[in-house]
Design a protein around this motif. Structure first.
Motif, PDB file in Angstrom:
ATOM      1  N   ALA A   1       0.859  -1.179   0.000  1.00  0.00           N
ATOM      2  CA  ALA A   1       0.000   0.000   0.000  1.00  0.00           C
ATOM      3  C   ALA A   1       0.898   1.233   0.000  1.00  0.00           C
ATOM      4  N   LEU A   2       0.943   1.927  -1.119  1.00  0.00           N
ATOM      5  CA  LEU A   2       1.846   3.068  -1.302  1.00  0.00           C
ATOM      6  C   LEU A   2       1.082   4.375  -1.147  1.00  0.00           C
ATOM      7  N   ALA A   3       1.576   5.254  -0.277  1.00  0.00           N
ATOM      8  CA  ALA A   3       0.994   6.586  -0.118  1.00  0.00           C
ATOM      9  C   ALA A   3       1.394   7.448  -1.308  1.00  0.00           C
TER      10      ALA A   3
ATOM     11  N   LEU B   1      -0.446  -4.325  -5.547  1.00  0.00           N
ATOM     12  CA  LEU B   1      -0.165  -2.920  -5.261  1.00  0.00           C
ATOM     13  C   LEU B   1      -1.453  -2.147  -5.066  1.00  0.00           C
ATOM     14  N   VAL B   2      -1.475  -1.338  -4.010  1.00  0.00           N
ATOM     15  CA  VAL B   2      -2.582  -0.425  -3.715  1.00  0.00           C
ATOM     16  C   VAL B   2      -2.007   0.981  -3.614  1.00  0.00           C
ATOM     17  N   ALA B   3      -2.667   1.961  -4.210  1.00  0.00           N
ATOM     18  CA  ALA B   3      -2.285   3.361  -4.093  1.00  0.00           C
ATOM     19  C   ALA B   3      -3.355   4.089  -3.289  1.00  0.00           C
ATOM     20  N   TYR B   4      -2.929   4.973  -2.409  1.00  0.00           N
ATOM     21  CA  TYR B   4      -3.925   5.675  -1.595  1.00  0.00           C
ATOM     22  C   TYR B   4      -3.466   7.091  -1.285  1.00  0.00           C
ATOM     23  N   ALA B   5      -4.458   7.933  -1.102  1.00  0.00           N
ATOM     24  CA  ALA B   5      -4.278   9.284  -0.564  1.00  0.00           C
ATOM     25  C   ALA B   5      -5.527   9.540   0.279  1.00  0.00           C
ATOM     26  N   GLY B   6      -6.465  10.389  -0.231  1.00  0.00           N
ATOM     27  CA  GLY B   6      -7.744  10.519   0.464  1.00  0.00           C
ATOM     28  C   GLY B   6      -8.638   9.327   0.227  1.00  0.00           C
ATOM     29  N   THR B   7      -8.417   8.607  -0.882  1.00  0.00           N
ATOM     30  CA  THR B   7      -9.127   7.371  -1.203  1.00  0.00           C
ATOM     31  C   THR B   7      -8.093   6.294  -1.517  1.00  0.00           C
ATOM     32  N   ALA B   8      -8.516   5.044  -1.439  1.00  0.00           N
ATOM     33  CA  ALA B   8      -7.628   3.912  -1.700  1.00  0.00           C
ATOM     34  C   ALA B   8      -8.094   3.187  -2.947  1.00  0.00           C
ATOM     35  N   HIS B   9      -7.145   2.767  -3.784  1.00  0.00           N
ATOM     36  CA  HIS B   9      -7.477   2.150  -5.063  1.00  0.00           C
ATOM     37  C   HIS B   9      -6.543   0.981  -5.343  1.00  0.00           C
TER      38      HIS B   9
END
Length: 507
Positions: free
Chosen positions: A101-103, A139-147
């Motif tokens: 999970a990458l910020a 791989l997951v990318a996230y900031a205000g939402t997670a994808h």
């Protein structure tokens, strides 16, 4: 699996130690017979014998009797099977499934870590993927939402272009929604037979609570790679590793991932103790260097000739000297451990290990023949795997059903049965389509084409956001998009963020 259970020392075949009793008796008898008092005690009076015995001074030497006794003692201890660690069954996956999970928030653009926090994080993820070649990674990318960028796959080349394209501008909203990213990663690992690891790569977690994040991870292990300057504090309450300029951080992450994974596999599939007796072989080899001494060489050569003729080697390629010290199964295990599976297949006496060696060398027909001789659940499970590799799907399903009937909770058998069933269904579907195509009439052109003169152009169709935010429709539509990875991800994240089920809370 508790650490104490994996490191406790014991013997696999302790009854072999009984052989030390006759060895000690023979050694004592020979030692006594060699003394001058025992040889002349019945001829010369004891009070005179002590004055008649002459003991010449001797230099440093090794008595052949002690040499033989020491070598036999080491051999008996090796045969007793000393062990202190466990190993997994041979058909269990030996690499941990991992979700990263990458910020990708705006804070990851900071340059306190060169060239930037995000670019350094990408480099470290690439290094980790290279170190875990062949392992399932997502791989997951996230900031205000997670994808979800990529579900677990064993092909790291598929992840590379999407990892390189990630940037803060692609995210629908800014923030640090760590809980949503962890929950999404846990859902991606839910189909794995055993627990995996979720690696959070971020500069900080904002107001996220460690207990809440661990709860979102579920059964999976949770590890953090902190991408921040050395002066920054590590996230409190997490098993964190700080990013480094060399590869020490990757090595530490690998140890954490594999240690927890081995423990989870041991709980799910069971483990067996590993025979460590071969570690005594170097000591025996050192003792053999002393064989060629005056008074010792002839005795040892005679003993070697007798033993070598009494116990011929199972494989023609195995040397007679090796056969003196190692059983066929031990010779096979040495060949197996160095990756020479074809040689191991001929060396092993155990049909289970012969089958495993054939399976590893992709000789699935020979593997099935050997596994058929093993009347255990493990042997049946292995036979099912070999039949599946031979594309004998019906036979494999029948064998898996027998294993599940005897052991309903066998997770590996359930997983493999589902895979084989899917392969069989796909094979049948392909066969039906082929039959339909063979029976279909030839594709002929129309005899006549007519145009409706009243039709003024094409028909207009209005597409609403709901039409492309459903799970099936959005994915089907996105698969038709021909664009760059960055544009693809930006559009995909926007569609997912617009879906009602997607949480958009920022932390």
């Amino acid at each position: 699996m508790p650490e104490a259970a994996t490191m406790s020392f014991h013997l696999l075949r302790p009854l072999w130690l009984l052989a030390l009793i006759p060895l000690a008796i023979v050694f004592a008898v020979l030692l006594r017979r060699r003394s001058a008092g025992a040889q002349w005690g019945g001829v010369i009076a004891p009070h005179l014998l002590t004055h008649l015995i002459v003991r010449p001074q001797r230099g440093r030497h090794i008595d052949p009797l002690y040499l033989v006794a020491g070598a036999l003692t080491l051999g008996i201890v090796a045969l007793s099977g000393p062990t202190w660690r466990r190993e997994l069954p041979p058909f269990v996956e030996d690499k941990a499934p991992l979700m990263i999970a990458l910020a990708v928030g705006s804070s990851m653009s900071g340059t306190d870590v060169a060239p930037s926090r995000l670019e350094r994080a990408k480099q470290k993820i690439s290094d980790l993927l290279a170190a875990r070649a062949g392992a399932r990674t997502g791989l997951v990318a996230y900031a205000g939402t997670a994808h979800l960028v990529m579900p677990p796959t064993d092909d790291r080349s598929v992840i590379a272009p999407f990892l390189a394209a990630l940037a803060p501008r692609l995210m629908p909203t800014d923030g640090k929604n760590v809980v949503a990213a962890t929950s999404l990663a846990a859902n991606a690992l839910a189909s794995e037979p055993v627990a995996g690891t979720i690696l959070l790569v971020a500069d900080d977690f904002g107001a996220a609570d460690a207990a809440t994040v661990r709860q979102a991870a579920g059964r999976n292990n949770l590890v953090v790679l902190a991408v921040s300057a050395d002066a920054s504090p590590l996230p409190a309450g997490f098993d964190a590793v700080r990013v480094s300029i060399d590869g020490t951080d990757i090595a530490r992450l690998e140890r954490r991932i594999e240690t927890r994974f081995q423990a989870a596999q041991g709980d799910a599939f069971g483990t067996q103790w590993r025979d460590e007796g071969y570690w005594l072989l170097p000591l025996l080899a050192l003792l053999s260097l002393l064989w060629f001494r005056r008074g010792t060489t002839v005795a040892w050569i005679l003993a070697l000739c007798l033993v070598s003729h009494a116990t011929p080697s199972r494989a023609e390629t195995a040397s007679r000297f090796t056969s003196l010290w190692l059983t066929p199964d031990q010779q096979g295990r040495l060949a197996f451990d160095r990756g020479d599976y074809r040689a191991a297949q001929t060396l092993f006496a155990d049909p289970m290990w012969r089958g495993i060696s054939a399976y590893r060398s992709y000789d699935f027909i020979a593997a099935a023949e050997e596994f058929a001789k093993v009347d255990t659940l493990e042997g049946k499970f292995a036979l099912g795997n070999a039949q599946a590799q031979n594309h004998a799907y019906e036979k494999a399903l029948k064998i898996y059903d027998e294993v599940l009937k005897a052991e309903p909770g066998n997770a590996a058998a359930k997983t493999n049965r589902a895979i084989v069933q899917a392969a069989l269904d796909a094979q049948e579907e392909k066969r039906r389509k082929q039959e339909q195509n063979d029976a279909a009439p030839p594709d002929l052109k129309a005899d006549e084409m007519r145009v409706d003169p009243k039709q003024k152009g094409g028909k207009r169709i209005t597409v609403t956001p709901q039409d492309v935010t459903t799970a099936g429709a959005a994915e089907a539509w996105m698969r038709q998009v021909q664009t760059s990875p960055a544009d693809f991800l930006k559009l995909k994240f926007a569609i997912q963020a617009a879906a009602p089920a997607q949480g958009r809370a920022s932390q």
